[in-house]
Design an enzyme around this catalytic site. Sequence first.
Site, PDB file in Angstrom:
ATOM      1  N   ASP A  17      -5.989   2.476  -3.643  1.00 48.68           N
ATOM      2  CA  ASP A  17      -5.141   2.258  -4.824  1.00 48.68           C
ATOM      3  C   ASP A  17      -5.289   0.780  -5.203  1.00 48.68           C
ATOM      4  OD1 ASP A  17      -3.025   1.722  -6.570  1.00 48.68           O
ATOM      5  OD2 ASP A  17      -1.467   2.652  -5.360  1.00 48.68           O
ATOM      6  N   LYS A  58       5.937   7.565   1.499  1.00 47.21           N
ATOM      7  CA  LYS A  58       5.668   6.149   1.725  1.00 47.21           C
ATOM      8  C   LYS A  58       5.809   5.887   3.215  1.00 47.21           C
ATOM      9  CE  LYS A  58       5.020   4.635  -2.469  1.00 47.21           C
ATOM     10  NZ  LYS A  58       3.832   3.881  -2.878  1.00 47.21           N
ATOM     11  N   LYS A 108      -4.966   4.460 -11.595  1.00 45.48           N
ATOM     12  CA  LYS A 108      -3.778   4.097 -12.376  1.00 45.48           C
ATOM     13  C   LYS A 108      -4.268   3.402 -13.639  1.00 45.48           C
ATOM     14  CE  LYS A 108      -0.471   3.532  -8.627  1.00 45.48           C
ATOM     15  NZ  LYS A 108       0.047   2.569  -7.631  1.00 45.48           N
ATOM     16  N   GLY A 141       0.976   6.511 -10.236  1.00 47.03           N
ATOM     17  CA  GLY A 141       2.059   6.172 -11.154  1.00 47.03           C
ATOM     18  C   GLY A 141       2.682   4.838 -10.810  1.00 47.03           C
ATOM     19  N   LYS A 199       3.997  13.082  -1.437  1.00 47.98           N
ATOM     20  CA  LYS A 199       3.461  11.829  -0.881  1.00 47.98           C
ATOM     21  C   LYS A 199       4.613  11.078  -0.240  1.00 47.98           C
ATOM     22  CE  LYS A 199       2.179   7.586  -3.284  1.00 47.98           C
ATOM     23  NZ  LYS A 199       1.257   7.001  -4.266  1.00 47.98           N
ATOM     24  N   ASP A 242       1.255   6.960   1.836  1.00 45.78           N
ATOM     25  CA  ASP A 242       0.864   5.729   1.140  1.00 45.78           C
ATOM     26  C   ASP A 242       1.509   4.536   1.845  1.00 45.78           C
ATOM     27  OD1 ASP A 242       0.145   3.726  -0.598  1.00 45.78           O
ATOM     28  OD2 ASP A 242       1.209   4.538  -2.349  1.00 45.78           O
ATOM     29  N   GLU A 295      -3.312   6.643   1.828  1.00 46.64           N
ATOM     30  CA  GLU A 295      -3.521   5.739   0.682  1.00 46.64           C
ATOM     31  C   GLU A 295      -3.286   4.288   1.088  1.00 46.64           C
ATOM     32  OE1 GLU A 295      -1.176   7.067  -2.612  1.00 46.64           O
ATOM     33  OE2 GLU A 295      -1.502   5.255  -3.799  1.00 46.64           O
ATOM     34  N   SER A 321       6.134  11.273  -5.284  1.00 45.07           N
ATOM     35  CA  SER A 321       6.031  10.183  -4.321  1.00 45.07           C
ATOM     36  C   SER A 321       7.440   9.891  -3.820  1.00 45.07           C
ATOM     37  CB  SER A 321       5.445   8.955  -5.032  1.00 45.07           C
ATOM     38  OG  SER A 321       5.525   7.826  -4.195  1.00 45.07           O
TER      39      SER A 321
END
Length: 370
Positions: free
Chosen positions: A238, A163, A262, A290, A161, A188, A213, A135
């Site tokens: 999430d 952000k 998670k 995570g 991934k 995400d 996400e 990520s």
Amino acid sequence: MRIDRVDLRIVRLPLVRPFRTSSSWKDHLDHILVRVEGDGAEGWGECASPSDPYYCPETTETCWHILKDFLVPAVIGRDWTTIEEVVANYRAVKGNRFARAGLEMACWDMLARSKGSPLHAMLGGTRGEILSGVSLGIEESVEALLEQVDRYLEEGYRRIKLKIAPGWDVDVVRRVRERHPSALLQVDANSAYTLDDLPTMQALDDFDLLLIEQPLAHDDIIDHARLQAELKTPVCLDESIHSADDARKAIELGACRVINIKVSRVGGLLEAKRVHDVCQARGIPVWCGGMHEFGIGRAANVAISSLPGFSLPGDVSGSDKYYAVDVVDPPILAHRGAIGMFDGPGLGVAPIVDRIEARALRTLSLQARR
Ligand code: SMG
Ligand code: MG
């Protein structure tokens, strides 16, 4: 089993590189490590709550309070033989799932160690290794991000991934996609958008992303269902999913086609397994998210990721992505984008107690009344 003593410690580890999302910035993490002891056995767990309430309502301090004043007093000195029994002692506690997950993890470790069984086997895992993604946070410049993407793909990580946030989305994703046309890529948003941003979400549809996400509010599934109906790319939830029941409702509504599990967000390994089962029964792929876990929480993430429904690479990367030194031995590292199961009893990694003590900001021991 009986827990006679619980040690709580807030432990600080500096990040090797600051991490920025749409909602937070951090250069260190303070996680509560939970040690349970009794019947000649011990177990370790980790509360991976952020210190600030920007990802979810919990913080390190709320976890400390809930553990100290409610969860630990509910389990200490009580006999139990299964995880279902131990968590039933605090079923009256609402929410506060990061806090619950830390204590529950320590109980799993204690139980698995006392049986001499690896945690992944107790959970019903079927994989000998897991595929690992990274990520990548929001950077100062696209060039700085591209450097990170190149680096982790070269190391063999299986997917990236990114952000995203308003102002750091379509153009950034386009640059990464142009440079790496066949990389497995996902984004995400950490709840940074609303339905008014539909054009932005639709623009992201062009980049062959594995998933988007949590684009919308942290507590929403209704608008996510409306958004999913407008997109080719799967929406992955999430923040909105706290339980197996949340997962069922989101899937039934069409709010997502993938779920990020998670352990800490759903209150522990037992509920994580239930979310997995609900998704598997409905053909919804899952992957392990995570929270910058230290080695204890990371080992639990590795174990849960061995369940068969975890068919997408997770955010469970090597701890060296975040930490120069970790709190367990051996350190958890990825090799060509894969992490093997630990076959020792329990979590299968040994906490380095003197390092944990040296880095503890606060310590509390609670004992059963005799
Ligand atoms: O552990 O590698 C990790 C972090 C993965 O991006 C990650 N987690 O929303 O999925 C997420 C974020 C939450 C942590 S930042 C507040
Ligand atoms: Mg997320």
